[in-house]
Design a protein around this motif. Structure first.
Motif, PDB file in Angstrom:
ATOM      1  N   VAL A  39       0.704  -0.998   0.239  1.00  0.00           N
ATOM      2  CA  VAL A  39      -0.335  -0.209  -0.526  1.00  0.00           C
ATOM      3  C   VAL A  39       0.726   1.404   0.632  1.00  0.00           C
ATOM      4  CG1 VAL A  39      -1.871   1.436   1.493  1.00  0.00           C
ATOM      5  CG2 VAL A  39      -1.750  -1.171   1.505  1.00  0.00           C
ATOM      6  N   VAL A  43       0.746   3.801  -2.829  1.00  0.00           N
ATOM      7  CA  VAL A  43       0.185   5.348  -2.464  1.00  0.00           C
ATOM      8  C   VAL A  43       1.635   6.176  -3.733  1.00  0.00           C
ATOM      9  CG1 VAL A  43      -0.488   6.704  -0.984  1.00  0.00           C
ATOM     10  CG2 VAL A  43      -1.103   4.795  -1.304  1.00  0.00           C
ATOM     11  N   THR A  46       1.728   6.507  -6.818  1.00  0.00           N
ATOM     12  CA  THR A  46       1.043   7.469  -7.405  1.00  0.00           C
ATOM     13  C   THR A  46       1.406   9.048  -6.759  1.00  0.00           C
ATOM     14  OG1 THR A  46      -0.734   5.304  -7.216  1.00  0.00           O
ATOM     15  CG2 THR A  46      -0.866   7.968  -7.556  1.00  0.00           C
ATOM     16  N   ILE A  47       1.506   9.046  -5.750  1.00  0.00           N
ATOM     17  CA  ILE A  47       1.714  10.549  -5.239  1.00  0.00           C
ATOM     18  C   ILE A  47       3.250  11.502  -5.897  1.00  0.00           C
ATOM     19  CG2 ILE A  47       2.550  11.899  -3.094  1.00  0.00           C
ATOM     20  CD1 ILE A  47       0.808  10.748  -1.493  1.00  0.00           C
ATOM     21  N   THR A  92       4.535  12.745   1.077  1.00  0.00           N
ATOM     22  CA  THR A  92       4.493  11.270   2.047  1.00  0.00           C
ATOM     23  C   THR A  92       4.901  11.099   3.081  1.00  0.00           C
ATOM     24  OG1 THR A  92       6.864  10.620   1.295  1.00  0.00           O
ATOM     25  CG2 THR A  92       5.563  10.076  -0.120  1.00  0.00           C
ATOM     26  N   LEU A  95       1.814  10.585   5.452  1.00  0.00           N
ATOM     27  CA  LEU A  95       0.908   9.432   5.017  1.00  0.00           C
ATOM     28  C   LEU A  95       1.541   8.421   5.471  1.00  0.00           C
ATOM     29  CD1 LEU A  95      -0.433  10.385   1.335  1.00  0.00           C
ATOM     30  CD2 LEU A  95      -1.695  10.225   3.791  1.00  0.00           C
ATOM     31  N   TYR A  99      -0.951   5.732   8.188  1.00  0.00           N
ATOM     32  CA  TYR A  99      -1.017   4.253   8.015  1.00  0.00           C
ATOM     33  C   TYR A  99      -0.436   3.356   8.784  1.00  0.00           C
ATOM     34  CZ  TYR A  99      -2.028   0.269   5.293  1.00  0.00           C
ATOM     35  OH  TYR A  99      -2.847  -0.319   4.733  1.00  0.00           O
TER      36      TYR A  99
END
Length: 151
Positions: A39, A43, A46-47, A92, A95, A99
């Motif tokens: 994950v 993510v 993508t960022i 990041t 996050l 997470y």
């Protein structure tokens, strides 16, 4: 110059192979469940993709406004790379901490490990890709066939 299909093959293979490597290595190295590393990696990628587009656009506009040109000197390339990574880290880090329910320091260590991994991986991957799929020197030329492979 590479063709659009070649660029697509490069981008997809870079991301897929990177994930195949980083997920088990991250899980083993940090004792994190592979699904959680996956994950974070997806993510993060993508960022990074969106940040890459936005940052390069902003940097080029700033360079054009300040210097009146787009070509980058070595010092500007170093600044570009450092600012890109710093911006990605800022995006990041919270996050990852949220997470994984870890401290910002623990998230920073994981994030820096990912940066180092992808730095080395990008170097090795791009070197290997250029050896396996050489760029034709003549834009109209067909890439040379590798021994043992037929059309």
């Amino acid at each position: 110059m590479r063709t659009a299909p070649d660029r697509l093959r490069h981008a997809i293979s870079f991301e897929v192979i990177g994930l195949i490597l980083v997920i088990p290595l991250g899980a083993m190295g940090f004792g994190i469940h592979a699904g959680d590393v996956g994950v974070i990696a997806v993510v993060g990628a993508t960022i990074a993709t969106f940040w890459n587009y936005a940052f390069n656009l902003m940097f080029d506009h700033g360079l054009l406004r300040m210097r009146g040109r787009l070509d980058k000197r070595l010092s500007e390339r170093v600044l570009h790379a450092l600012l890109f990574e710093l911006g990605l880290l800022v995006a990041t880090l919270p996050l990852i901490a949220w997470y994984l329910s870890v401290s910002l320091m623990d998230a920073l260590i994981l994030d820096l490990a990912l940066v180092v991994f992808y730095l080395v991986y990008a170097f090795v991957f791009n070197w290997a890709y250029d050896r396996i799929f050489p760029i034709p020197t003549d834009p109209g030329a067909i890439p040379p066939q590798r021994p043992g492979l037929s059309q």
